[in-house]
Design an enzyme around this catalytic site. Structure first.
Site, PDB file in Angstrom:
ATOM      1  N   ARG A 109      18.420 -47.362  -5.044  1.00 55.92           N
ATOM      2  CA  ARG A 109      18.344 -48.028  -3.241  1.00 55.92           C
ATOM      3  C   ARG A 109      19.766 -47.125  -2.904  1.00 55.92           C
ATOM      4  NH1 ARG A 109      22.510 -51.021  -2.049  1.00 55.92           N
ATOM      5  NH2 ARG A 109      24.168 -52.366  -3.991  1.00 55.92           N
ATOM      6  N   ASN A 111      23.153 -46.940  -1.080  1.00 58.74           N
ATOM      7  CA  ASN A 111      23.901 -47.561  -0.265  1.00 58.74           C
ATOM      8  C   ASN A 111      24.575 -46.812   0.905  1.00 58.74           C
ATOM      9  OD1 ASN A 111      25.371 -49.446  -1.195  1.00 58.74           O
ATOM     10  ND2 ASN A 111      27.377 -48.656  -2.273  1.00 58.74           N
ATOM     11  N   GLU A 129      21.388 -52.718  -9.864  1.00 54.92           N
ATOM     12  CA  GLU A 129      21.787 -54.027 -10.629  1.00 54.92           C
ATOM     13  C   GLU A 129      21.036 -54.723 -11.975  1.00 54.92           C
ATOM     14  OE1 GLU A 129      25.292 -57.613 -10.771  1.00 54.92           O
ATOM     15  OE2 GLU A 129      24.983 -56.533  -8.258  1.00 54.92           O
ATOM     16  N   ASN A 161      29.756 -43.737  -2.473  1.00 52.22           N
ATOM     17  CA  ASN A 161      30.311 -45.123  -2.049  1.00 52.22           C
ATOM     18  C   ASN A 161      30.642 -44.206  -0.272  1.00 52.22           C
ATOM     19  OD1 ASN A 161      29.706 -47.640  -1.521  1.00 52.22           O
ATOM     20  ND2 ASN A 161      30.491 -48.053  -3.308  1.00 52.22           N
ATOM     21  N   ASP A 213      35.601 -48.271  -1.929  1.00 57.69           N
ATOM     22  CA  ASP A 213      34.662 -48.982  -2.072  1.00 57.69           C
ATOM     23  C   ASP A 213      34.144 -48.321  -0.523  1.00 57.69           C
ATOM     24  OD1 ASP A 213      32.039 -49.438  -1.302  1.00 57.69           O
ATOM     25  OD2 ASP A 213      32.436 -51.645  -2.574  1.00 57.69           O
TER      26      ASP A 213
END
EC number: 3.1.1.17
Length: 314
Positions: A109, A111, A129, A161, A213
């Protein structure tokens, strides 16, 4: 310097991410990835409106340049365009697919994503996940110009990220979370190319627990990095590798992303998540999943870029 304050605003959200301050509307857009929602926070009224994107998990949302009601999202493995009067909640939107990443890899997917000074979208994918585990090296990092073609820039990556460009617009900073590092590339804004990777900060070597992140940059050229499972935001000088400040986020441990906003771009908005927390941890972290505002940092950010699309789409 004024006192730094950290204030929880609204929440909780399962996986808040991707904050984007829209200077035109003076509102903050962000997403709840797992709830498949795009959200808009009005700091004047404190209200949140949302729209559901049924296509799949929503990694990012960015307004379209020259429009007040069109947005680009990364949802599932698609980059999509949709219209929304963001003053109101919308049960679902009817998006148009612009392009698709790794179309045969449905276990990935989108991010995090942002737009450069030329209006190009930069965004990356990650593995979905499964049973609490995220696969290594299942994703890639791409750019997309107004030709709507995806150009693979970095591959493989595990959790694509944080993204940021320096004030001179000739360095691109990037985070693949499982490396525990912030890296820098030489950046050419005319051609949209990156080269000459180097490490500018390593969380493990600095004994900082958690995963790097989302990320943003201030006008002094210093980075602000959210630390997932670290309960903090790091302020880093990427030219020297020095950790300038460590801002603790009380009441939430899974810090996901950061963006400067407000009329003077001096408020650091912070998204967080409740994912991977059990019942006891949620009790210990009463503001897990909340959107926060950090004030009094004494720095400000840059206006966020909107994505440029072909005229026929806008």
């Amino acid at each position: 310097m004024s006192e730094v304050t950290v204030e929880p605003l609204v929440g909780p959200y399962s996986l808040g991410e991707g904050p984007h301050w829209d200077c035109a509307s003076q509102k903050l857009y962000f997403v709840d990835i797992l709830a498949q929602k795009v959200l808009r926070f009005d700091p004047v009224t404190g209200t949140v409106t949302s729209v559901l994107v049924e296509n799949g998990p929503v990694g990012f949302v960015i307004p379209v340049e020259g429009s007040t009601n069109k947005f680009v999202v990364g949802s599932g493995i698609d980059v999509m365009l949709f219209s929304w009067n963001s003053e109101k909640d919308l049960a679902k939107c009817i998006p148009q697919i612009l392009t698709t990443a790794d179309c045969k890899r449905t276990e990935i997917r989108w991010n995090d994503g942002k737009v450069d000074s030329s209006g190009r979208l930069w965004a990356g994918t990650m593995g979905s996940e499964k049973n609490g585990d995220i696969p290594f090296d299942a994703g890639s990092f791409y750019s997309m110009g107004d030709d709507l073609l995806l150009k693979k820039q970095i591959s493989p990556v595990s959790i694509s990220n944080g993204l940021a460009w320096n004030p001179d617009n000739d360095i691109f900073y990037y985070i693949d979370s499982f490396t525990y590092q912030v890296v820098a590339y030489d950046y050419n804004c005319q051609t949209g190319t990156i080269s000459n990777k180097k490490i500018v900060f390593d969380l493990k070597k600095n004994n900082i627990p958690g995963l790097p992140d989302g990320m943003t940059i201030d006008t002094d050229g210093n980075l602000w990095v959210a630390v997932f499972n670290g309960g903090c935001v790091l302020n880093i000088n990427p030219r020297t590798g020095e950790l300038l400040r460590f801002v603790k986020i009380n009441g939430a441990n899974n810090i996901t992303s950061v963006a400067f906003g407000g009329p003077n771009l001096d408020i650091l908005y912070v998204t967080t998540a409740t994912v991977q927390l059990n019942e006891n941890q949620l009790k210990e972290q009463p503001y897990a999943g909340y959107l926060f505002a950090i004030k009094g940092l004494g720095v400000r950010g840059f206006p966020a870029n909107s994505v440029k699309l072909p005229n026929k789409l806008t």
